[in-house]
Each structure stands twice: as C-alpha cells, then as structure tokens.
Design a protein around this motif. Sequence first.
Motif, PDB file in Angstrom:
ATOM      1  N   ARG A   1      -0.992  80.134  98.955  1.00  0.00           N
ATOM      2  CA  ARG A   1       0.297  79.993  98.261  1.00  0.00           C
ATOM      3  C   ARG A   1       1.388  80.637  99.110  1.00  0.00           C
ATOM      4  NH1 ARG A   1       3.720  82.853  96.812  1.00  0.00           N
ATOM      5  NH2 ARG A   1       2.426  84.638  97.328  1.00  0.00           N
ATOM      6  N   ARG A   2       2.514  79.999  99.219  1.00  0.00           N
ATOM      7  CA  ARG A   2       3.637  80.553  99.985  1.00  0.00           C
ATOM      8  C   ARG A   2       4.919  80.370  99.210  1.00  0.00           C
ATOM      9  NH1 ARG A   2       0.384  82.388 103.011  1.00  0.00           N
ATOM     10  NH2 ARG A   2       1.137  84.157 101.830  1.00  0.00           N
ATOM     11  N   ASP A   3       5.877  81.223  99.487  1.00  0.00           N
ATOM     12  CA  ASP A   3       7.225  81.006  98.971  1.00  0.00           C
ATOM     13  C   ASP A   3       7.890  80.004  99.916  1.00  0.00           C
ATOM     14  OD1 ASP A   3       9.407  82.130  97.069  1.00  0.00           O
ATOM     15  OD2 ASP A   3      10.362  82.023  99.038  1.00  0.00           O
TER      16      ASP A   3
ATOM     17  N   ARG B   1      11.037  77.574 101.200  1.00  0.00           N
ATOM     18  CA  ARG B   1      12.511  77.554 101.209  1.00  0.00           C
ATOM     19  C   ARG B   1      13.028  76.416 102.076  1.00  0.00           C
ATOM     20  NH1 ARG B   1      10.635  83.043 103.143  1.00  0.00           N
ATOM     21  NH2 ARG B   1      10.579  84.274 101.245  1.00  0.00           N
TER      22      ARG B   1
ATOM     23  N   LYS C   1      16.558  82.310 105.630  1.00  0.00           N
ATOM     24  CA  LYS C   1      16.834  81.229 104.670  1.00  0.00           C
ATOM     25  C   LYS C   1      16.158  81.664 103.381  1.00  0.00           C
ATOM     26  CE  LYS C   1      17.811  76.965 103.299  1.00  0.00           C
ATOM     27  NZ  LYS C   1      19.152  76.639 102.828  1.00  0.00           N
ATOM     28  N   LEU C   2      16.942  81.845 102.337  1.00  0.00           N
ATOM     29  CA  LEU C   2      16.393  82.503 101.152  1.00  0.00           C
ATOM     30  C   LEU C   2      16.386  81.615  99.914  1.00  0.00           C
ATOM     31  CD1 LEU C   2      17.960  86.023 101.766  1.00  0.00           C
ATOM     32  CD2 LEU C   2      15.602  85.328 102.137  1.00  0.00           C
ATOM     33  N   GLU C   3      16.550  80.331 100.100  1.00  0.00           N
ATOM     34  CA  GLU C   3      16.503  79.415  98.952  1.00  0.00           C
ATOM     35  C   GLU C   3      16.342  77.980  99.443  1.00  0.00           C
ATOM     36  OE1 GLU C   3      19.248  77.148  98.378  1.00  0.00           O
ATOM     37  OE2 GLU C   3      19.964  77.820 100.337  1.00  0.00           O
TER      38      GLU C   3
ATOM     39  N   TRP D   1       3.016  78.635  90.238  1.00  0.00           N
ATOM     40  CA  TRP D   1       2.990  78.714  91.707  1.00  0.00           C
ATOM     41  C   TRP D   1       1.611  78.284  92.234  1.00  0.00           C
ATOM     42  CZ3 TRP D   1       6.156  83.587  93.495  1.00  0.00           C
ATOM     43  CH2 TRP D   1       6.825  83.319  94.672  1.00  0.00           C
TER      44      TRP D   1
ATOM     45  N   TRP E   1      10.917  80.963  94.875  1.00  0.00           N
ATOM     46  CA  TRP E   1      11.563  81.738  93.792  1.00  0.00           C
ATOM     47  C   TRP E   1      12.895  82.250  94.320  1.00  0.00           C
ATOM     48  CZ3 TRP E   1       8.247  85.182  90.130  1.00  0.00           C
ATOM     49  CH2 TRP E   1       9.073  85.853  89.205  1.00  0.00           C
ATOM     50  N   VAL E   2      13.984  81.899  93.646  1.00  0.00           N
ATOM     51  CA  VAL E   2      15.308  82.365  94.072  1.00  0.00           C
ATOM     52  C   VAL E   2      15.826  83.373  93.053  1.00  0.00           C
ATOM     53  CG1 VAL E   2      17.622  81.674  94.803  1.00  0.00           C
ATOM     54  CG2 VAL E   2      15.728  80.043  94.953  1.00  0.00           C
ATOM     55  N   SER E   3      16.088  84.582  93.524  1.00  0.00           N
ATOM     56  CA  SER E   3      16.577  85.607  92.587  1.00  0.00           C
ATOM     57  C   SER E   3      17.927  86.186  93.006  1.00  0.00           C
ATOM     58  CB  SER E   3      15.530  86.718  92.456  1.00  0.00           C
ATOM     59  OG  SER E   3      15.144  87.177  93.718  1.00  0.00           O
ATOM     60  N   ILE E   4      18.500  85.621  94.071  1.00  0.00           N
ATOM     61  CA  ILE E   4      19.811  86.113  94.519  1.00  0.00           C
ATOM     62  C   ILE E   4      20.870  85.254  93.818  1.00  0.00           C
ATOM     63  CG2 ILE E   4      21.200  86.660  96.574  1.00  0.00           C
ATOM     64  CD1 ILE E   4      18.406  86.508  98.098  1.00  0.00           C
TER      65      ILE E   4
ATOM     66  N   PRO F   1       3.269  85.103 104.970  1.00  0.00           N
ATOM     67  CA  PRO F   1       4.635  85.236 104.455  1.00  0.00           C
ATOM     68  C   PRO F   1       5.664  85.216 105.588  1.00  0.00           C
ATOM     69  CG  PRO F   1       3.197  86.810 103.369  1.00  0.00           C
ATOM     70  CD  PRO F   1       2.388  86.164 104.471  1.00  0.00           C
TER      71      PRO F   1
ATOM     72  N   LEU G   1       8.554  86.519 105.747  1.00  0.00           N
ATOM     73  CA  LEU G   1       9.191  87.820 106.011  1.00  0.00           C
ATOM     74  C   LEU G   1       8.292  88.713 106.867  1.00  0.00           C
ATOM     75  CD1 LEU G   1      10.968  88.629 102.610  1.00  0.00           C
ATOM     76  CD2 LEU G   1      11.907  87.547 104.669  1.00  0.00           C
TER      77      LEU G   1
HETATM   78  C1  LIG Z   1      10.173  88.228  91.740  1.00  0.00           C
HETATM   79  C2  LIG Z   1      10.342  87.514  93.057  1.00  0.00           C
HETATM   80  C3  LIG Z   1      11.624  87.175  93.487  1.00  0.00           C
HETATM   81  C4  LIG Z   1      11.809  86.551  94.724  1.00  0.00           C
HETATM   82  N1  LIG Z   1      13.069  86.181  95.132  1.00  0.00           N
HETATM   83  C5  LIG Z   1      13.246  85.555  96.319  1.00  0.00           C
HETATM   84  C6  LIG Z   1      14.537  85.122  96.761  1.00  0.00           C
HETATM   85  O1  LIG Z   1      15.543  85.282  96.090  1.00  0.00           O
HETATM   86  N2  LIG Z   1      14.610  84.493  97.944  1.00  0.00           N
HETATM   87  C7  LIG Z   1      13.524  84.277  98.744  1.00  0.00           C
HETATM   88  O2  LIG Z   1      13.658  83.702  99.820  1.00  0.00           O
HETATM   89  N3  LIG Z   1      12.296  84.662  98.345  1.00  0.00           N
HETATM   90  C8  LIG Z   1      12.127  85.275  97.154  1.00  0.00           C
HETATM   91  N4  LIG Z   1      10.866  85.643  96.751  1.00  0.00           N
HETATM   92  C9  LIG Z   1       9.720  85.312  97.600  1.00  0.00           C
HETATM   93  C10 LIG Z   1       9.220  86.506  98.379  1.00  0.00           C
HETATM   94  O3  LIG Z   1      10.108  86.827  99.419  1.00  0.00           O
HETATM   95  C11 LIG Z   1       7.827  86.160  98.917  1.00  0.00           C
HETATM   96  O4  LIG Z   1       6.977  85.982  97.812  1.00  0.00           O
HETATM   97  C12 LIG Z   1       7.263  87.240  99.827  1.00  0.00           C
HETATM   98  O5  LIG Z   1       8.035  87.355 100.982  1.00  0.00           O
HETATM   99  C13 LIG Z   1       5.811  86.952 100.202  1.00  0.00           C
HETATM  100  O6  LIG Z   1       5.710  85.687 100.799  1.00  0.00           O
HETATM  101  P1  LIG Z   1       4.779  84.545 100.210  1.00  0.00           P
HETATM  102  O7  LIG Z   1       5.203  84.311  98.775  1.00  0.00           O
HETATM  103  O8  LIG Z   1       5.020  83.349 101.076  1.00  0.00           O
HETATM  104  O9  LIG Z   1       3.380  85.042 100.271  1.00  0.00           O
HETATM  105  C14 LIG Z   1      10.680  86.256  95.531  1.00  0.00           C
HETATM  106  C15 LIG Z   1       9.401  86.586  95.070  1.00  0.00           C
HETATM  107  C16 LIG Z   1       9.224  87.195  93.855  1.00  0.00           C
HETATM  108  C17 LIG Z   1       7.840  87.534  93.386  1.00  0.00           C
END
Ligand SMILES: Cc1cc2nc3c(=O)[nH]c(=O)nc-3n(C[C@H](O)[C@H](O)[C@H](O)COP(=O)(O)O)c2cc1C
Length: 217
Positions: free
Chosen positions: A18-20, A22, A94-96, A138, A150-153, A187, A189
């Motif tokens: 699983r990955r976040d 964007r 890149k955050l979204e 997810w 997940w975008v929280s900004i 990840p 990051l």
């Molecule tokens: C509660 C929560 C909020 C997050 N908000 C953001 C966000 O606003 N932007 C973003 O790029 N990633 C966001 N992430 C993703 C994390 O950055 C990511 O889960 C983390 O770097 C680990 O990477 P992976 O999910 O690919 O394993 C969020 C994750 C969680 C759990």
Amino acid sequence: MNFTPGDTQTLLDIMRSRRDVRGKSFLATPLEEEKIELILQAALAAPSVGYSQPWEFILIDDETIKEKIHKNFCCENEKAKEIFAEKEKYRELKLEGIREAPLNIAVLYSPQKKPVLGTTSMQKMGEYSVVCAIENMWLMARSLDIGMGWVSILNEKSVLNTLKAPPQKQLIAYLCLGYVSSFASEPELKTLKWEKEKQRSELLHRNRYNNSSSSKP
Ligand SMILES: Cc1cc2nc3c(=O)[nH]c(=O)nc-3n(C[C@H](O)[C@H](O)[C@H](O)COP(=O)(O)O)c2cc1C
C-alpha cells in the motif's frame, strides 16, 4: 471462516505494498462502480467504538468541486511552506492528487447526539473509528490495484462549506483515488530523504516503557 497461511501472506503483501499516491501517478481512467462499491464495503466493515458507525462519505467527481478543493490545498500549502526549515525541499514535494485522481472521497465524522459506549473516558474514539474505516479503504483499494492518497493540508471549514456539509460534521480525510501508472516500492518521503524509517527498537517496548533505544523486546 478460516484462513490459510497463503491468505495471511496476501494480507501482509497488500499492507506492505500500500502506498500514498499523489499527482501524476494517477491515471484518468474512471473507476468502475463495482470497485468503488468494494472500497465502500471495506469502509463499512471497519470497527467503530460502541458500534456507533460515526462515518459518512461524500464521493466527488465534479471537476468544479475538485478545483475548489485544490485551491483550498494551494492556499494551505503556501502557509505550510513557511513552517519547515527545509523550505526548498518542501516546495518540491507533491502532496496531493486532487485534480489528477478521477475520484475524491471526503470522509466525515458525525458526532453522535447520545452517549456512545466506549467514549465516556476517551473522547476521541469516534474520530479514531473513522480512521479505521479509511485504512480499510486504503487496503481494499490496493488489493484492486487502485491507488489512494490522503490529503490533510486543507482548511477543514472551507472543505465542509464547499461540500455543503452541516458544520457539526468533521472532516477526517480527503482522499484521492484512481488507477496508477505504478506503485512506489517504499514511502516517497523515505525515498526523498524527508524522513528516515524508524528502527523497531525505537518503537517496541515490553511490559513497561523503556527510554533506552537499545532495549529490544
Ligand atoms: C493521517 C494522514 C494524513 C496524511 N496527509 C497527507 C497529505 O496531506 N499529503 C501527502 O502527500 N500525504 C499525506 N499522508 C500520506 C503520508 O505522507 C504517507 O502515508 C507516509 O509518507 C508513508 O508513505 P506510504 O503511505 O506510501 O507508505 C497522510 C497520511 C496519513 C496517515
């Protein structure tokens, strides 16, 4: 229902891969209704404090709404850039993937009107229940080779306003979903050296909290 060691391994594989997701990783290919249904079934199968099921989901594919949410993100992200010492590095992240992902889902917490079993001492359990639903989504998405981010900004009140949600609801997550060009193997990051992976010895304790980082459970 009993599961095989193969099922357990599959579950672990899904969790680990699983990955976040964007930005440009998303493909424009629309998600099939039956895949969206499976992701929602996963959400609704989550545990919730006192079986309160305090979640609501808004599915968004309207480009005008996505554009408004993206503007909200840009505004909040401008402020965020000033907070971090590594300003230049932050700028490159890149955050979204709000506009790139074909489907966005806002996940809301709906505060309950009557007392909820299990929240009498620790009041945030309702919100945490919603987070359990999000993790289920997810993982189900990943099992379908669908990426989720997940975008929280975001300014929570503006998002609720854009989505015409009642003000007493809380935004827990704004999610971007879609098929992807590829899933990163770790990840992003971590790859970009924004954060290091923590060692297990820093994270695990046995019987009591141990401040010594060398202690191993
Ligand atoms: C509660 C929560 C909020 C997050 N908000 C953001 C966000 O606003 N932007 C973003 O790029 N990633 C966001 N992430 C993703 C994390 O950055 C990511 O889960 C983390 O770097 C680990 O990477 P992976 O999910 O690919 O394993 C969020 C994750 C969680 C759990």
